[in-house]
Design a protein around this motif. Structure first.
Motif: not given
Length: 209
Positions: A129-146, A169-180
């Motif tokens: 991911f480039p320095a200063g870059a930003h990207i947003a995904f607004d789509t949230t609908h799936y037939d089943a959880p991902v 930061s380095v070593g951190d892990t984030l878990a989430f559903l693709l529902d928002r």
């Protein structure tokens, strides 16, 4: 040592053709017309047609809308193209076979590293991911959880999931559903790198010929 050959190293048309073939396969497998997909995604039928013919270089945001309209993770658009060969897919994927794609808008680069024989169960994506870059995904609908996990390998990232923002930061892990709606931002002056592990539920895994 041989230098890996990837889609990112080849002419842009090769990347477009790969995405086009995947889109056709996914759409045909689900019996979804271009008109229906356009209605689901908000991407015009003419744009979808251009992408499916390999004549357009869509952004990550557009591809995410298309993937969501087909009820699959974005990574499915970069999976190996189905063939009529009856040989089972290999459980091994060499570095030279990795599929690399760069978003023409944000410049973020994703490398699909999972073997074709394993992608029904989980898939791994290596993201730069480039320095200063930003990207947003607004789509949230799936037939089943991902389910998705992000593991920081280099640098730092801010990830917004719905109303929650996480600073990784380095070593951190984030878990989430693709529902928002989800947004990714590199607030630093250096490139960030992280691994994404995507685990679709059994109901959301594609069944391709």
């Amino acid at each position: 040592m041989d230098t890996p050959s990837t889609l990112a190293d080849n002419p842009r048309s090769s990347v477009n053709e790969h995405i086009a073939a995947r889109l056709r396969a996914l759409r045909d497998a689900r019996g979804v017309s271009l008109a229906a997909l356009a209605e689901r995604t908000g991407v015009s039928r003419s744009m979808l047609s251009l992408i499916e013919r390999g004549e357009s270089s869509p952004t990550a945001t557009v591809l995410e809308k298309i993937a969501t309209g087909l009820s699959v993770p974005l990574a499915e658009l970069f999976s190996p193209v189905p063939t009529t060969d009856a040989t089972p897919p290999s459980p091994l994927r060499r570095a030279a076979e990795h599929v690399v794609w760069r978003d023409p808008a944000s410049g973020y680069q994703r490398t699909e590293v999972s073997p074709a024989g394993a992608t029904d169960f989980a898939r791994i994506v290596d993201v730069s991911f480039p320095a200063g870059a930003h990207i947003a995904f607004d789509t949230t609908h799936y037939d089943a959880p991902v389910h998705q996990q992000v593991w920081m390998l280099e640098g730092a990232m801010h990830i917004r999931h719905g109303d929650d923002t996480y600073e990784l930061s380095v070593g951190d892990t984030l878990a989430f559903l693709l529902d928002r709606p989800t947004a990714f931002h590199n607030p630093t002056r250096s490139e960030a790198r992280y691994a994404v592990v995507i685990v679709p539920s059994a109901a959301s895994r594609p069944r391709l010929p």
